[in-house]
Design an enzyme around this catalytic site. Structure first.
Site, mmCIF file in Angstrom:
data_model
loop_
_atom_site.group_PDB
_atom_site.id
_atom_site.type_symbol
_atom_site.label_atom_id
_atom_site.label_comp_id
_atom_site.label_asym_id
_atom_site.label_seq_id
_atom_site.Cartn_x
_atom_site.Cartn_y
_atom_site.Cartn_z
ATOM 1 N N GLU A 492 24.311 46.539 35.790
ATOM 2 C CA GLU A 492 22.902 46.349 36.137
ATOM 3 C C GLU A 492 22.757 45.832 37.565
ATOM 4 O O GLU A 492 21.811 46.168 38.270
ATOM 5 C CB GLU A 492 22.209 45.407 35.145
ATOM 6 N N HIS A 495 22.608 48.715 39.918
ATOM 7 C CA HIS A 495 21.255 49.272 40.036
ATOM 8 C C HIS A 495 20.412 48.375 40.948
ATOM 9 O O HIS A 495 19.630 48.858 41.766
ATOM 10 C CB HIS A 495 20.572 49.342 38.664
HETATM 11 ZN ZN LIG Z 1 22.584 52.310 34.235
#
Ligand SMILES: [Zn+2]
Length: 700
Positions: A492, A495
């Protein structure tokens, strides 16, 4: 273009606009934030503010669209494309905050509002997509784009905006236009029906056990869950279902082969031989998708979908899947053979069937590679892991993370960091929300409260948020993460980097707004550090004794990662092959028998005996009820990208600044400013090499 704007009768919009204007000043969702960086006013926003804010923001958006449409001036980039990009900014803000809160900190009122505003929002975006006058202006700018002196970014935005309309049928006229709308309507009905059937079929089946002898092999947590499931249904004994938390462990641990077969057949026969049969729905869906593609001038549905992606066309995807299959199949077969021999050594004289594989491979794994999460967790105290990831971001990209408790949050568990570059330039806010609660949905995700963009020459830096569900600290113990959770946080965070490092003018083209088979590159590449000794050694110390993580544990983590690499690859590939078989059909009417069609399609990817009267397609919601049609290959595609990209770090050093700098400049900061394949080549100097994935899993 964000499909969040719309248009309506100018009069109506303006009336609504005027009638609402009085409250605008006190709605914290619509007023300018006095917080540092103009961060959202979570301290002032209450559930009562959402509905009126939506109504007002929609009215504002409609008025903005109308002013584009009614502009007497010749359409150009500024008065049409840019205005459209910025239209509905207020609605974008309100929606982002609302839907993020609905996921991370919801309540009954918010859920009720979600139901009420969803149709308002789809009407709003439909009104834009179907607005012929608006489209004619967009089209005119698009057609003159090469003679208009636009820069690269403006050109890209013009092309993407035009494509957004064209792919949604804006160029169609008369009968074709009506047909297109009918098909869309019918497709959404069928997809919904497909998903509901799968859900109903899943929920309908259960295995009821009353004889405790039939529980042999199941660990206590599985037995306990089955007992409470039975209790809930006011039944004696134990109940096992086809839901993942029940079905998965049952297939892994149950010693009872007959029951395993029964469960497996139920699972793989979902929506096939029951009253929730999806076979006719599949035929209708692929036929309608094919018709829709034809109306838009594409030879197949796959061609329509893939044009947008990095892969570009079906031939590339099929070659990709085929090559990877050819290379991994021998490993998968070898692994199956190994498990077969292992089970024979334990007294199993039958050939391994699909309902045996997970059972024996789990036993084998525990013997050969077992690492216990309980053993690892003390080395992964949340605070240490977070610090290590921030420090990795500093080493690689020169980022600093400073907590700022004066920025309002939507829940006391949430923390906010200001992220700056060396030299002090403010890059982003990073909200972290680590722990589960009743008001938060499960899983882990990255989201943004604002995406990076420039408006009237003023840059707006992003507000990024990480939402997770990690084990909470208790009075006696801090939050200790499992290895899987450490990997999830790195994923995460990848991202988040994509969002935080964005550099562009238009939010539509920045951050994570990239094509589907490219978006997981920044996230998946970060996971690689979790299995790097150098990185683990840098922070993983026992939270009580301070002792560094032993090498032996690190080796186990690495070996477990590669376990059944061939088998898992082939299994994922078979889903991708199945998806492409359905969606690359020139003539769907040739399919008589859904089960037979699937069996033929995935035959090359079968490493266990084929079983009659089962099929995965009737319950393959990803491609028939979700948005993954002609897109399932993306999972493997992204794995190849990240393995190939990371191999450069492996070659030059996992903390190498130059490689990191190039990754940032060519990929992380670029969003969708250029074609994904070009961005990748700019970073790697060539196209991705599928062999990198095989090397990663030791299959070379
Ligand atoms: Zn992902």
């Amino acid at each position: 273009m964000k499909i969040t704007f719309g248009t309506a009768l100018a009069v109506l919009a303006l009336l609504m606009f005027n009638s609402c204007i009085n409250n605008m000043t006190d709605n914290p969702l619509l007023t300018q934030s006095p917080n540092p960086h103009q961060a959202p006013q979570f301290d002032k926003i209450g559930s009562e503010h959402y509905k009126p804010a939506f109504e007002q923001a929609i009215a504002i958006g409609k008025a903005q669209i109308d002013s584009i449409v009614n502009n007497p001036a010749e359409p150009d980039f500024d008065n049409t494309i840019l205005k459209l990009e910025l239209a509905g900014k207020e609605l974008g803000n309100v929606s982002t905050i609302f839907f993020n809160i609905n996921s991370a900190n919801t309540n009954d009122t918010i859920q009720q509002i979600a139901l009420e505003v969803s149709p308002m929002l789809s009407e709003y975006s439909n009104d834009i997509i179907l607005n012929q006058k608006l489209f004619q202006r967009v089209k005119q700018v698009y057609e003159n784009r090469m003679q208009s002196g636009l820069n690269a970014e403006q050109l890209r935005l013009t092309e993407e905006t035009y494509r957004g309309f064209a792919r949604n049928g804006a160029n169609l006229e008369g009968e074709a236009r009506d047909q297109f709308r009918e098909i869309n309507k019918e497709l959404s009905r069928l997809s919904l029906q497909f998903g509901q059937n799968v859900l109903a079929a899943t929920n309908k089946y259960f295995l009821h056990v009353t004889d405790s002898a039939q529980l042999a092999g199941l660990p206590p947590f599985v037995v306990d869950a089955a007992a409470s499931e039975a209790k809930e249904r006011t039944l004696e004994g134990w109940v096992f279902t086809l839901q993942a938390p029940s079905y998965g462990p049952f297939m892994q641990y149950s010693d009872n082969r007959t029951l395993r077969e029964k469960m497996w057949r139920a699972y793989n026969g979902k929506s096939l031989n029951d009253e929730y049969d999806n076979r006719e729905n599949i035929k209708s869906i692929v036929t309608l998708r094919r018709q829709k593609a034809a109306l838009l001038g594409y030879p197949t549905h796959a061609a329509y979908v893939l044009e947008e992606n990095m892969a570009k066309d079906a031939a590339t995807v099929n070659t990709f899947l085929g090559d990877l299959l050819a290379k991994t199949l021998p490993y998968a077969k070898k692994e199956v053979q190994e498990i077969q021999e292992y089970s024979a050594g334990k007294g199993n004289n039958d050939p391994l069937m699909p309902w045996d594989f997970n059972y024996w491979s789990e036993k084998y794994k525990n013997e050969k590679y077992a690492f216990n999460d309980e053993l690892l967790k003390p080395y992964f105290r949340l605070e240490n892991v977070e610090k290590a990831i921030f420090s990795l971001a500093d080493t690689l990209f020169g980022l600093q993370f400073t907590p700022n408790p004066s920025i309002p949050v939507y829940h006391p568990d949430v923390k906010v960091y200001e992220v700056t570059e060396k030299g002090g330039r403010f890059l982003s806010l990073l909200y972290v929300d680590y722990f589960p609660r009743a008001s938060k949905r499960g899983g882990a995700w990255m989201t943004s409260y604002r995406e990076q963009h420039i408006v009237d020459g003023v840059e707006k830096r992003p507000f990024v948020s990480l939402v997770l569900n990690f084990t909470k600290p208790t009075q006696t113990s801090p939050s200790l993460l499992t290895f899987y959770e450490v990997t999830t946080l790195l994923h995460e965070f990848g991202h988040a980097l994509h969002g935080m490092l964005a550099e562009g003018s238009y939010s539509t083209l920045t951050g994570t707004n990239v094509v589907r088979d490219f978006v997981e590159l920044p996230s998946q590449i970060m996971e690689n550090w979790a299995t790097e000794k150098e990185f683990l050694k840098s922070f993983a110390t026992h939270y009580q004794t301070g002792e560094a993580i032993p090498d032996e544990l690190i080796d186990k983590i690495v070996n477990a990662r590669n376990y059944l690499g061939g088998y898992q690859n082939v299994r994922q590939l078979s889903f991708g092959i199945n998806d492409m078989a359905w969606h690359n059909l020139q003539d769907p009417s040739i399919v008589q028998d859904v089960v037979k069609f699937e069996t033929e399609a995935i035959k090359p990817a079968q490493v266990l005996p084929t079983v009659d009267s089962v099929a995965i397609s009737p319950s393959f919601s990803h491609i028939f009820a979700g948005g993954y049609s002609a897109g399932y290959y993306s999972y493997k595609w992204a794995e190849v990208l990240e393995a190939d990209a990371f191999s450069l770090f492996k070659e030059k050093g996992i903390f190498n600044r130059e490689v990191a700098q190039s990754f940032k400049e060519n990929i992380l900061s670029k969003g969708n400013l250029q074609d994904a394949a070009e961005l990748y080549r700019n970073f790697r100097g060539r196209d991705p090499r599928p062999d990198a994935l095989l090397e990663k899993f030791g299959m070379k």
